[in-house]
Motif scaffolding. Structure first.
Motif, mmCIF file in Angstrom:
data_model
loop_
_atom_site.group_PDB
_atom_site.id
_atom_site.type_symbol
_atom_site.label_atom_id
_atom_site.label_comp_id
_atom_site.label_asym_id
_atom_site.label_seq_id
_atom_site.Cartn_x
_atom_site.Cartn_y
_atom_site.Cartn_z
ATOM 1 N N THR A 326 1.001 -1.317 0.328
ATOM 2 C CA THR A 326 -0.234 0.065 0.025
ATOM 3 C C THR A 326 1.260 1.056 0.244
ATOM 4 O O THR A 326 0.626 2.399 -0.246
ATOM 5 N N SER A 327 1.840 0.481 0.720
ATOM 6 C CA SER A 327 3.062 2.440 0.772
ATOM 7 C C SER A 327 3.579 2.542 -0.625
ATOM 8 O O SER A 327 3.582 3.607 -1.555
ATOM 9 N N MET A 328 3.698 1.635 -1.444
ATOM 10 C CA MET A 328 4.563 1.346 -2.639
ATOM 11 C C MET A 328 3.006 2.262 -3.450
ATOM 12 O O MET A 328 3.753 3.267 -4.388
ATOM 13 N N ILE A 329 1.968 1.759 -2.806
ATOM 14 C CA ILE A 329 1.030 2.218 -4.341
ATOM 15 C C ILE A 329 0.757 3.987 -4.206
ATOM 16 O O ILE A 329 0.236 4.781 -4.627
ATOM 17 N N ILE A 330 0.660 4.664 -2.317
ATOM 18 C CA ILE A 330 0.581 5.782 -2.683
ATOM 19 C C ILE A 330 2.524 5.926 -3.368
ATOM 20 O O ILE A 330 1.859 7.651 -3.244
ATOM 21 N N ASN A 331 3.126 5.842 -2.863
ATOM 22 C CA ASN A 331 3.504 6.276 -3.498
ATOM 23 C C ASN A 331 3.667 6.992 -5.054
ATOM 24 O O ASN A 331 4.041 7.984 -5.773
ATOM 25 N N ASN A 332 3.387 5.783 -5.789
ATOM 26 C CA ASN A 332 2.921 5.850 -7.396
ATOM 27 C C ASN A 332 2.105 7.152 -7.601
ATOM 28 O O ASN A 332 2.057 7.607 -8.228
ATOM 29 N N GLU A 333 0.815 6.929 -6.000
ATOM 30 C CA GLU A 333 -0.189 7.646 -6.640
ATOM 31 C C GLU A 333 -0.141 9.339 -5.994
ATOM 32 O O GLU A 333 -1.069 10.229 -6.778
ATOM 33 N N TYR B 283 -19.244 8.282 -1.922
ATOM 34 C CA TYR B 283 -19.302 9.993 -2.482
ATOM 35 C C TYR B 283 -18.327 10.641 -1.429
ATOM 36 O O TYR B 283 -18.020 11.431 -1.704
ATOM 37 N N PHE B 284 -19.192 10.911 -0.520
ATOM 38 C CA PHE B 284 -19.005 11.199 1.021
ATOM 39 C C PHE B 284 -16.911 11.980 0.630
ATOM 40 O O PHE B 284 -16.930 12.898 0.798
ATOM 41 N N THR B 285 -16.422 10.418 1.245
ATOM 42 C CA THR B 285 -15.026 10.686 1.395
ATOM 43 C C THR B 285 -14.581 11.000 -0.039
ATOM 44 O O THR B 285 -14.035 11.387 0.247
ATOM 45 N N SER B 286 -14.589 10.675 -0.989
ATOM 46 C CA SER B 286 -13.669 11.015 -2.440
ATOM 47 C C SER B 286 -14.044 12.285 -2.530
ATOM 48 O O SER B 286 -13.179 13.243 -1.996
ATOM 49 N N THR B 287 -15.129 13.319 -1.998
ATOM 50 C CA THR B 287 -15.259 14.850 -1.769
ATOM 51 C C THR B 287 -14.488 15.365 -0.805
ATOM 52 O O THR B 287 -13.379 16.200 -1.060
ATOM 53 N N TYR B 288 -14.134 14.657 0.194
ATOM 54 C CA TYR B 288 -13.661 15.647 1.458
ATOM 55 C C TYR B 288 -12.445 15.230 1.593
ATOM 56 O O TYR B 288 -11.924 16.001 1.751
ATOM 57 N N ARG B 289 -11.818 13.698 1.019
ATOM 58 C CA ARG B 289 -10.770 12.586 1.466
ATOM 59 C C ARG B 289 -9.407 13.761 0.188
ATOM 60 O O ARG B 289 -8.140 14.082 -0.099
ATOM 61 N N ALA B 290 -10.307 14.791 -1.028
ATOM 62 C CA ALA B 290 -9.333 15.353 -2.131
ATOM 63 C C ALA B 290 -9.345 16.714 -1.195
ATOM 64 O O ALA B 290 -8.666 17.132 -1.538
ATOM 65 N N PRO B 358 -11.676 8.156 -6.186
ATOM 66 C CA PRO B 358 -11.188 7.620 -4.790
ATOM 67 C C PRO B 358 -9.955 7.345 -5.124
ATOM 68 O O PRO B 358 -9.605 7.566 -3.249
ATOM 69 N N LEU B 359 -8.920 6.911 -5.476
ATOM 70 C CA LEU B 359 -8.199 6.445 -5.446
ATOM 71 C C LEU B 359 -6.955 7.416 -4.800
ATOM 72 O O LEU B 359 -6.443 6.877 -3.918
ATOM 73 N N LEU B 360 -7.646 8.281 -6.030
ATOM 74 C CA LEU B 360 -5.925 9.915 -5.228
ATOM 75 C C LEU B 360 -6.702 10.618 -4.237
ATOM 76 O O LEU B 360 -5.988 10.691 -3.337
ATOM 77 N N ALA B 361 -8.087 10.977 -3.644
ATOM 78 C CA ALA B 361 -8.716 11.143 -2.642
ATOM 79 C C ALA B 361 -8.161 10.271 -1.463
ATOM 80 O O ALA B 361 -7.474 11.327 0.024
ATOM 81 N N ASN B 362 -8.205 9.036 -1.309
ATOM 82 C CA ASN B 362 -7.480 8.136 -0.248
ATOM 83 C C ASN B 362 -6.035 8.710 -0.292
ATOM 84 O O ASN B 362 -5.633 8.397 0.654
#
Lengths: 484, 484, 484, 484
Positions: A326-333, B283-290, B358-362
């Motif tokens: 997960t840390s690797m993915i986060i670095n990528n993203e 939806y909530f977390t995507s907006t919130y966390r971005a 959501p991937l980038l938001a998280n």
């Protein structure tokens, strides 16, 4: 549109002028020291004809309305620059490394679309029109174009015109009616062996005394007077053999020696307009440093895949390493995300092309010089002792009739074959320590250079004001003098 | 559109139901324990009327075509969500901290715009229309809306319906013809004291057995049956005095105790459709966390300003700390950049509203739980010993006729006054250790939760395939069983 | 040997000269603003009488052969300095925070044991003998001694003698036959309220022009002419009440205003021998910066304990956070380990006392200014939303007959009581954001100062030679001139 | 005592049984694939005869009172173990990389000094005496001894005795009157090519069912039945040529295939006493993981030197990079310091040998798997684009009569020659990406293994108690059950 075979065929037609290990390379597409780089770029041509990737690798020319390779197009919108990132991430996933011949020249061309527009506006020159014609031809032929910015530089405490040896930076040594003669070196240039042309751009911001160095042009890779020497990479001597120790793909960088090279006027896009070297370097680095996040992410994706593969081949469930993965993915993203963010915060130039926001782009350059190193470390940590340097016998021993059986016997760890474990190990070595490691640290300029940009682009006095207002300070608070 | 004075006036009309330090707060706009939070939100109303900020803090309603406060609007495009980030960064610059009443409710309303659309589609309900009416009223009145997701939860090894005490999570305890009765607690809710209404959303993803907990609605802050207790912050007892130890702004969080609260149907937007709790939380977390990247960046901007201020007030040129300041800026821009990147990679929902990826938001949630801590550390490092905890006498001593003169004499370090140094010191303490520290670690959910999302949203098997193809592995490589 | 009760009794006999919140503190042992600091130090006296801790907190005087408090002893060996670390780690475990009155004065006394030896040797003075007598008395009485190095400094671009206001640094303002008169301020001094005496040491390295500032002496805390103002900490106003929101322990720092204070000769250990300020600062920081690793480790141990406690009180098995907890432990052990390493690499001074290696000690200072911040972040991450700032109602609400029951009801998460959860939450807040956060960033000097030491103490040219020899470079490679 | 020439001569007498690249190595001292490793070890013999290093590389035998090579000695005190660290740091400074033949065997021998003492005590065996005789001979001859712990392992979800292929871990396959027959493989073993003997130790902690795998013994490197295959490193094919692209030093690792190898009783030190595999692994890793901090520090010293060299060769004052250089030094000193700290906290075993503290030793293992990666990254950052992979032409091109002059011309950057710049570049590549990178990540076991130790060795419940006492919690707080 050119197929991969036509692409390779066209490279074969170029005059041999590339050397490595003391020998002239007759055919870049088959010589073991360049064929992997060519193969990497060939996969881009293949992707352009592959329905899965077509939308990414091709687009419609805003000049002609015809379908062109994405890397020959002008980026007129946010989506176009995001497509640049998508090309890069896909390329890394398909080749494991950099494909500089579909990256830097493309960027140079877009940079100069804006810069020639600005120069023409001030000086009434016709650079923009020359460039347009060159682009139309590039789009029609579907060529790959390396980009060359880095000069040899010489003594860094002196400007180009102050160097004892003026050749240390490329310059216009003669102006003729029909063209110019350039001379000097560009070094550490990526993907040249797989390119048809080279786009030359000034490597710094120059003042009037350095105006001879303010030159931009595009030249065929095999132009008369140009000699190219390929540089080396750790483990690239293994490339001389054909076995599973290396992917079929690769990347190389080169030193370019320009010895009184004549460039006809129609290929010249800046010549002495030193003021605009600031423009060109800023536009170039903004796009470069935003989009390189996709390179790092793409290679990171392969590292995530390799790490999972290694874990399994070592006989361990990859979930053992969930936290590290997960840390690797986060670095990528993060590098991908900040790149996208720079694009989202960017803006269109008067000439129509779109550039990312330089503050966020330079922020990303710093990420790109940091995070992938940790991703590599994690890949090696997950991979186990076997992926550390020095822990795999050579392919020759692996395939030796006497030694091979024992090696294979002891490599097998769980349900996966020893061969898969050996291959995965080699892939990790190649990605983290060997010939597949791209130059994300200094490519496109150093992280310290980016930090200077970041600082300069931030309105710090405004931030001081926010702080003062919040706590009710009215006094003027100035910088104290330096300690005596 | 409501002015700041009208805003405060409207709060004064609400029924007093908020407590702190064992006392009922009669007027939230003047009571020292809530007035700073109200002042923070009042600055948003002011900004909406300020030409410099108007474009950020207001927009045109897509429903009515009329000008509305940005935080009452539906976000129908990438630009609209980017505007959310700009509101947040501006708010932090203007208040130094969080203004939850123009953030969470806004997000809830957009989340439910999409979710009600989905529910209605499956069940033929009329939630979407109810919500639209509520939004039209909210836009017309220009209200602030807190959002309440976090339940008390109780025993985390059990689902809501398995809890010994069913009140641990808010649930529908009775359905009447004209409405529902909800009961339970929502805890750690931000900005309630400065809000007109509270938007209640499910705090988790629920299955059928927990369908009573799948409830979304909007209630007036002073609704009958609701008791609110404000939580504390380090150094918030200093707020009881009026002096320079605190900014005039602030933020508070609260525990909400719903005791058989009747909510009329027109304010109910989900009631038992448990399947859609997955939608609403995503939806909530995507907006919130971005978008929270902008909060961190905005407070970071103030920390950059404060650090420069402290250096100067300590008699040192801020350039002494260039490297640290640049690192702080980079931390800010990374969280801002990944947020923008998540938006750039987002997409429009069928219902019209736009959500970040959501991937980038998280990914950003993890950055947000890490980078600002380092920024705070750097602020304290630059600020010198005086900003460390315990290194400033109290305002009472500072202004004491006997002790004050010596304190002032010795505080003065260079050309800047001792008073400025004292104020800047207090600002740094407030920002890094005190009542101005917002909850970016767990606000919007924990970073570990975000890491689970990141892992789940990544196509890891695809990455394994990239790796296999690169090095020529054809074998099927599966996860080994866990160690016995 | 003094008991805790005798210790407190002895403090009560001192003349009241400490102020906080504008009021003179009559009895430091009972006034809420100082009693926690006194309690912390009292626990050291208790530990000295406790068989479990006796070996750590007491030792045999090398001067008299009698049993003395460890913090009154001369450290004559590696083991003695390691015992210093053990005292510190134990103190933090027993009090949760710093006990400066058994730390800094102890260090000053050992520092001056070596420095007076050097001064006497050059100048034939009798400082060493004076100090010995003072130490014998200190050992006999078993006193606590704060140490005061940090001057107010004023304009940092100027030396003490160049300041407009000469009082900014403490200096000898008059020499009399029987003693000296000192004047000026020492600021941010730790543990004064719990100390019997204050050991004054020069705060910097001074040249001849600043010789009046080269003064070392020991004075009773209540000496005539000395006024003390206690500084504040976040959340220390909560200390005014007696409830579970605070431990019974604590620490405070103070500003000391010396107004023409007469110090008799037998208490003066340096007076104008400016050359030896380099000695005293080097010895002091070596011991300080090595041993502070134990402080960080000890508080870290409590944070590990609190994090596990919070997880359980939140209803989660602490093993969920194994990786984070292990990282916290590693952070603790690194600062402890480098401290021990500095001691192992140290050496005995000609005068008999033993000092840690300065390179490793200064390395540790940088760790100490970095790692505990990450440990705190992890404590908050594990602790969950409730430990973030602003997420717990006040004790007054918690114990309110009307509001309390609901708060208690909703705080209970698993099998653990809500009260335990509330207490643990307050402990984490106190440790990570509040009045228990000690000043490890700048205490004992800034990390940047330590970095300068680290660089200066490293034989870099030797390292260049290793590199040159390895790759066969014979050429002399010199530093280029700076960019013009 | 053996000279370097005698050392090399003695290696030449061994039976050739080492292979690389499919060929048997006839003479390890001259074959290009092993001669650098031998040269590295030869420098240790040279150092033992060099007055500058003599005190470090030799000592007095506690058994005979005679002068012996340090690496053949028993470590009977803290100072002896610290000398181990000094040997390592010196070796790295002199060779740039690992010299496993004077490290691992030495550790094994000390480990077994303690373990045989324990076994004999329980079982009345005579292992200790056997070992003593072996040591006396080793001391007399002055031999190098590789150490072999890592087995091939096979399926990690199964114990050695559960493997389908029992050879995956070395085991006793036959017991004879005069000795035992061992069979299986040890892999990734360091420095074998430069060693006279190999010390075999169990690679894990075994139970009764695996008692055949509980075997420790010392065998000549060329013992009958042993076949050795050298592993590869990135860029080691360059070693086949003699030029400046490589130092004259190096290190290799090997796979050892034991095919029914007979070991006479006097060389066997454990045989079936499975319970004591816990002892041996714990003692071994404590020393290994403490002292490896010196390896990392020593190579780091060379990296500091190289970075400074590169900066100058690039024409930049190294002070430009002061902050980065200081960070590199700090990384080095942390690993060195925690190692020293582990030793300082260690204790003497009943048998007389001294072992470091396992908690701090394992803490250091984690540092060692992290910090040098950042040091390498910084070396590359300071070194500039030229040290990044792929940025230097090969030596063949550099020395080519046609291409060489241009390469040399453009390499020269300031006052330093181009040749020096080329050499320094190659050194950095070798240190950070190539054949000089030692395996500090997994050598001596994985960092995750160390983390498990760290966690297990920490009295966490005690820490919970400290926390509880501080805030006054009396309740018993237990681990909740895992989520169902």
């Amino acid at each position: 549109m050119r197929t991969t075979e036509e692409y390779k065929e066209s490279l074969r037609k170029l005059r041999p002028n590339i050397y490595k290990f003391g020998k002239l390379i007759e055919d870049v597409t088959t010589d073991p020291v360049t064929k992997r780089t060519v193969e990497s770029h060939a996969r881009c041509y293949a992707a352009a004809h592959d329905p899965e990737y077509e939308k990414i690798f091709t687009t419609t020319s805003n000049l002609t309305g015809e379908k062109v390779f994405r890397w020959n197009s002008l980026m007129m919108s946010q989506d176009d620059v995001i497509a640049n990132m998508k090309v890069k991430r896909s390329c890394y996933r398909l080749t494991g490394t950099c494909t500089g011949g579909v990256c830097v020249g493309w960027n140079c061309m877009n940079t100069m679309w804006a810069t020639t527009h600005e120069i023409d506006k001030e000086f009434g020159t016709d650079y923009h029109d020359r460039l347009k014609k060159w682009i139309l031809k590039a789009q029609k032929e579907g060529i790959t174009v390396a980009g060359a910015l880095t000069d040899a530089k010489g003594d860094r405490s002196k400007k180009p015109s102050q160097q004892e040896d003026l050749d240390k930076n490329i310059r216009v040594i003669e102006k003729r009616k029909d063209g110019i003669v350039i001379h000097g070196a560009k070094v550490m240039i990526c993907g040249v062996a797989a390119s048809h042309e080279i786009f030359v751009l000034p490597g710094g911001i120059y003042g009037e005394e350095d105006k001879d160095f303010a030159v931009a042009c595009a030249v065929p890779r095999d132009i008369e007077g140009l000699t190219i020497v390929e540089a080396t990479r750790p483990s690239d001597l293994r490339e001389l053999e054909d076995n599973f120790e290396m992917p079929q793909t690769g990347i190389t960088q080169a030193y370019l020696f320009f010895d009184h090279v004549f460039v006809p006027n129609e290929r010249v896009f800046m010549c002495g307009e030193y003021k605009y070297t600031r423009s060109s370097i800023t536009y170039f680095t903004s796009t470069y440093r935003a989009c390189i996040g996709a390179c790092v992410a793409g290679q990171g994706d392969v590292m995530v895949g390799s790490a999972v593969l290694m874990a399994r081949a070592n006989g361990l469930p990859s979930r053992t390493f969930n936290d590290k993965i997960t840390s690797m993915i986060i670095n990528n993203e993060v590098t991908y995300g900040v790149g996208l963010g720079a694009i989202a915060a960017g803006s269109a130039h008067e000439s129509g092309v779109y550039f990312p926001d330089p503050l966020l782009a330079n922020t990303n350059k710093v990420m790109v010089a940091t995070l992938p190193y940790e991703t590599k470390r994690l890949t090696q940590e997950i991979g186990g002792g076997i992926v550390e340097t020095g822990c795999m016998p050579s392919y020759k021993d692996y395939s030796d009739p006497k030694l091979g059986p024992a090696i294979k016997k002891y490599l097998k760890a769980g349900d996966t074959s020893g061969e898969t474990r050996a291959k995965a190990t080699r892939l990790v070595e190649w990605l983290t320590l060997g010939a597949g490691v791209p130059g994300t640290m200094h490519g496109g300029g150093s992280p310290d250079g980016a930090r200077l940009f970041v600082k300069a682009l931030t309105p710090i006095e405004k931030y001081v004001d926010y702080a003062k207002k919040l706590i009710g300070i009215d006094e003027n608070v100035e910088e104290p003098a330096k300690k005596k």
